[in-house]
Design a protein around this motif. Sequence first.
Motif, PDB file in Angstrom:
ATOM      1  N   MET A 192     -55.211  48.384  37.221  1.00 48.25           N
ATOM      2  CA  MET A 192     -55.469  48.445  38.663  1.00 48.25           C
ATOM      3  C   MET A 192     -55.254  49.881  39.118  1.00 48.25           C
ATOM      4  O   MET A 192     -54.166  50.448  38.963  1.00 48.25           O
ATOM      5  N   ALA A 193     -56.297  50.486  39.648  1.00 55.22           N
ATOM      6  CA  ALA A 193     -56.256  51.909  39.983  1.00 55.22           C
ATOM      7  C   ALA A 193     -55.288  52.188  41.128  1.00 55.22           C
ATOM      8  O   ALA A 193     -55.145  51.386  42.052  1.00 55.22           O
ATOM      9  N   LEU A 194     -54.635  53.349  41.064  1.00 58.63           N
ATOM     10  CA  LEU A 194     -53.753  53.795  42.134  1.00 58.63           C
ATOM     11  C   LEU A 194     -54.558  54.518  43.211  1.00 58.63           C
ATOM     12  O   LEU A 194     -55.668  54.991  42.958  1.00 58.63           O
ATOM     13  N   PRO A 195     -54.021  54.630  44.429  1.00 58.64           N
ATOM     14  CA  PRO A 195     -54.713  55.414  45.457  1.00 58.64           C
ATOM     15  C   PRO A 195     -54.904  56.856  44.998  1.00 58.64           C
ATOM     16  O   PRO A 195     -53.979  57.458  44.436  1.00 58.64           O
ATOM     17  N   VAL A 196     -56.087  57.422  45.241  1.00 56.88           N
ATOM     18  CA  VAL A 196     -56.389  58.769  44.767  1.00 56.88           C
ATOM     19  C   VAL A 196     -55.403  59.782  45.331  1.00 56.88           C
ATOM     20  O   VAL A 196     -54.968  60.704  44.629  1.00 56.88           O
ATOM     21  N   GLU A 197     -54.988  59.616  46.589  1.00 58.79           N
ATOM     22  CA  GLU A 197     -54.087  60.566  47.221  1.00 58.79           C
ATOM     23  C   GLU A 197     -52.611  60.233  47.013  1.00 58.79           C
ATOM     24  O   GLU A 197     -51.741  60.909  47.562  1.00 58.79           O
ATOM     25  N   ASP A 198     -52.338  59.202  46.204  1.00 56.62           N
ATOM     26  CA  ASP A 198     -50.941  58.818  45.954  1.00 56.62           C
ATOM     27  C   ASP A 198     -50.875  58.144  44.588  1.00 56.62           C
ATOM     28  O   ASP A 198     -50.614  56.946  44.470  1.00 56.62           O
ATOM     29  N   ILE A 256     -49.116  59.482  41.709  1.00 55.52           N
ATOM     30  CA  ILE A 256     -48.110  60.087  40.827  1.00 55.52           C
ATOM     31  C   ILE A 256     -47.072  59.057  40.376  1.00 55.52           C
ATOM     32  O   ILE A 256     -46.546  59.131  39.256  1.00 55.52           O
ATOM     33  N   GLU A 257     -46.772  58.083  41.230  1.00 52.04           N
ATOM     34  CA  GLU A 257     -45.750  57.092  40.924  1.00 52.04           C
ATOM     35  C   GLU A 257     -46.210  55.724  41.404  1.00 52.04           C
ATOM     36  O   GLU A 257     -47.192  55.606  42.142  1.00 52.04           O
ATOM     37  N   PHE A 258     -45.496  54.683  40.968  1.00 47.24           N
ATOM     38  CA  PHE A 258     -45.837  53.331  41.387  1.00 47.24           C
ATOM     39  C   PHE A 258     -44.633  52.424  41.157  1.00 47.24           C
ATOM     40  O   PHE A 258     -43.672  52.793  40.466  1.00 47.24           O
ATOM     41  N   ILE A 259     -44.669  51.240  41.751  1.00 40.84           N
ATOM     42  CA  ILE A 259     -43.620  50.244  41.532  1.00 40.84           C
ATOM     43  C   ILE A 259     -43.971  49.435  40.297  1.00 40.84           C
ATOM     44  O   ILE A 259     -45.025  48.786  40.251  1.00 40.84           O
ATOM     45  N   PRO A 260     -43.143  49.431  39.277  1.00 42.65           N
ATOM     46  CA  PRO A 260     -43.451  48.658  38.069  1.00 42.65           C
ATOM     47  C   PRO A 260     -43.331  47.161  38.312  1.00 42.65           C
ATOM     48  O   PRO A 260     -42.671  46.716  39.253  1.00 42.65           O
ATOM     49  N   VAL A 318     -42.584  53.488  50.484  1.00 39.56           N
ATOM     50  CA  VAL A 318     -42.996  52.380  49.627  1.00 39.56           C
ATOM     51  C   VAL A 318     -44.063  52.887  48.662  1.00 39.56           C
ATOM     52  O   VAL A 318     -45.192  53.181  49.046  1.00 39.56           O
ATOM     53  N   ARG A 319     -43.694  52.971  47.393  1.00 37.19           N
ATOM     54  CA  ARG A 319     -44.604  53.480  46.372  1.00 37.19           C
ATOM     55  C   ARG A 319     -45.797  52.542  46.170  1.00 37.19           C
ATOM     56  O   ARG A 319     -45.749  51.369  46.547  1.00 37.19           O
ATOM     57  N   PRO A 320     -46.883  53.029  45.549  1.00 41.06           N
ATOM     58  CA  PRO A 320     -48.043  52.170  45.304  1.00 41.06           C
ATOM     59  C   PRO A 320     -47.675  50.895  44.557  1.00 41.06           C
ATOM     60  O   PRO A 320     -46.887  50.912  43.608  1.00 41.06           O
TER      61      PRO A 320
END
Length: 312
Positions: free
Chosen positions: A277-283, A285-289, A53-55
């Motif tokens: 909204m910031a992404l997790p520092v260790e994850d 690279i990608e996210f759910i649009p 499950v992406r960010p």
Amino acid sequence: MIEMVIDARRKDLGGFEVGRVLPFHTRRMVGPFIFLDQMGPAAFAPGSEAVNVRPHPHIGLSTLTYLFEGEIMHRDNTGATQAIRPGEVNWMTAGKGIVHSERTDPLKQSQGGPMHGMQAWIALPTGSEEVDPSFHHHGEDGQPAYDNQGLFARLVAGEAYGARAAAPASSPLFYVHWELDEGVRTTPPPGRGPGGYSERALYVVRGEIQVGDRTFHEGQMIVLETTAEPTVKALRPSTVMVMGGEPVGPRVIWWNFVHSSQERIDQAKADWKAGRMALPVEDDIEFIPLPDMPSTPEPAPSGVKPEPTHPV
């Protein structure tokens, strides 16, 4: 004794099936529980993608992850990185906004194995919807348990049976895991009244139980009437999640956002789409649009909330 019965709607997420229980089109919430999924059971082959499950973002709720089998690695933009294993609790409070991912660790992915658990969302009370985001992990010692004569009970969250779990619930609720041997009888926490709860439900994860003179099987939620005090009997070995609490008021649910205000939901959508909204520092690279779906305070008529990949 029974207000209604809800059958979980199975949904294939590409080799990983979930059973969506809440929200339902005629029953949005049970107490503050606004979302409930059964994840699996599944058996992943070595090297398969497993849980990936992406960010993605949340506001206005707490998420509660609880596993029977398997392991999931949680990462969020508060800096938390935490594996969850069976019997443990991951409690994440989104408040004014959090972004997290849930994935199978690469080593576990290479080995394969089982996955089975529950994912619940708890709507925050109105005065707490905009608190700072936070994450708490609790091992088995944070959840009081009872094991005697064929009944195992673990208090996953909230208060019940004179005990209190460690997870930091923001409103009155309870969430209990039962394991019942065949023939065992027990009762849920009491309904409305001193020490009781206004809304309660039983969800049969596996097995078969009897409530009053009716029989229920895995994948069914039994919503109890407010004053009902039923005895539950296991007709065969069964796993049951028992939940409830006090209502927090009407809530809008859209994708991963829950709030009492439609305007606040719209702001969260805009923030995620604009990358605020910031992404997790260790994850990161990608996210759910942000999905392209109508803005509405109601879930889809089927009760299934549209989502691009996964319901957490």
